[in-house]
Write a protein that holds these residues in place. Structure first.
Motif, PDB file in Angstrom:
ATOM      1  N   UNK A 103       0.833  -1.207   0.000  1.00  0.00           N
ATOM      2  CA  UNK A 103       0.000   0.000   0.000  1.00  0.00           C
ATOM      3  C   UNK A 103       0.867   1.256   0.000  1.00  0.00           C
ATOM      4  N   UNK A 104       1.902   1.261   0.828  1.00  0.00           N
ATOM      5  CA  UNK A 104       2.799   2.423   0.904  1.00  0.00           C
ATOM      6  C   UNK A 104       3.526   2.621  -0.424  1.00  0.00           C
ATOM      7  N   UNK A 105       3.956   1.536  -1.040  1.00  0.00           N
ATOM      8  CA  UNK A 105       4.628   1.618  -2.335  1.00  0.00           C
ATOM      9  C   UNK A 105       3.696   2.172  -3.400  1.00  0.00           C
ATOM     10  N   UNK A 106       2.450   1.717  -3.380  1.00  0.00           N
ATOM     11  CA  UNK A 106       1.448   2.203  -4.342  1.00  0.00           C
ATOM     12  C   UNK A 106       1.215   3.698  -4.170  1.00  0.00           C
ATOM     13  N   UNK A 107       1.133   4.171  -2.930  1.00  0.00           N
ATOM     14  CA  UNK A 107       0.954   5.599  -2.685  1.00  0.00           C
ATOM     15  C   UNK A 107       2.169   6.398  -3.153  1.00  0.00           C
ATOM     16  N   UNK A 108       3.345   5.858  -2.943  1.00  0.00           N
ATOM     17  CA  UNK A 108       4.574   6.532  -3.364  1.00  0.00           C
ATOM     18  C   UNK A 108       4.618   6.689  -4.887  1.00  0.00           C
ATOM     19  N   UNK A 109       4.235   5.640  -5.590  1.00  0.00           N
ATOM     20  CA  UNK A 109       4.230   5.672  -7.049  1.00  0.00           C
ATOM     21  C   UNK A 109       3.209   6.695  -7.544  1.00  0.00           C
ATOM     22  N   UNK A 110       2.019   6.694  -6.943  1.00  0.00           N
ATOM     23  CA  UNK A 110       0.976   7.645  -7.353  1.00  0.00           C
ATOM     24  C   UNK A 110       1.402   9.080  -7.084  1.00  0.00           C
ATOM     25  N   UNK A 111       2.124   9.301  -5.997  1.00  0.00           N
ATOM     26  CA  UNK A 111       2.538  10.644  -5.622  1.00  0.00           C
ATOM     27  C   UNK A 111       3.550  11.193  -6.617  1.00  0.00           C
ATOM     28  N   UNK A 112       4.396  10.329  -7.134  1.00  0.00           N
ATOM     29  CA  UNK A 112       5.429  10.768  -8.082  1.00  0.00           C
ATOM     30  C   UNK A 112       4.836  11.136  -9.449  1.00  0.00           C
ATOM     31  N   UNK A 113       3.701  10.577  -9.789  1.00  0.00           N
ATOM     32  CA  UNK A 113       3.076  10.844 -11.093  1.00  0.00           C
ATOM     33  C   UNK A 113       2.489  12.187 -11.159  1.00  0.00           C
TER      34      UNK A 113
END
Length: 61
Positions: free
Chosen positions: A51-61
């Motif tokens: 979940x944390x990784x998914x949020x990190x990826x979305x934040x970078x986009x």
């Protein structure tokens, strides 16, 4: 919340649960079990990391 308030709240909740009809208790248990089944497999197997990784990826986009 003071200790007295907490004890009063807990006593009220216990009495409320004890006064609940048996059918409603079974229904609550089934709903709780159903919600547990719905959690995603990645979060169940690996915890919060996917979940944390998914949020990190979305934040970078």
């Amino acid at each position: 919340m003071s200790g007295n308030d907490y004890m009063k709240f807990m006593t009220q909740e216990i009495v409320k649960y004890m006064d609940m009809p048996q059918e409603e208790k079974k229904k609550r248990k089934q709903e709780k079990h159903f919600r547990k089944k719905q959690e995603s497999m990645s979060s169940r197997w690996f915890g919060l990391l996917p979940f944390a990784f998914k949020l990190l990826v979305k934040k970078k986009k």
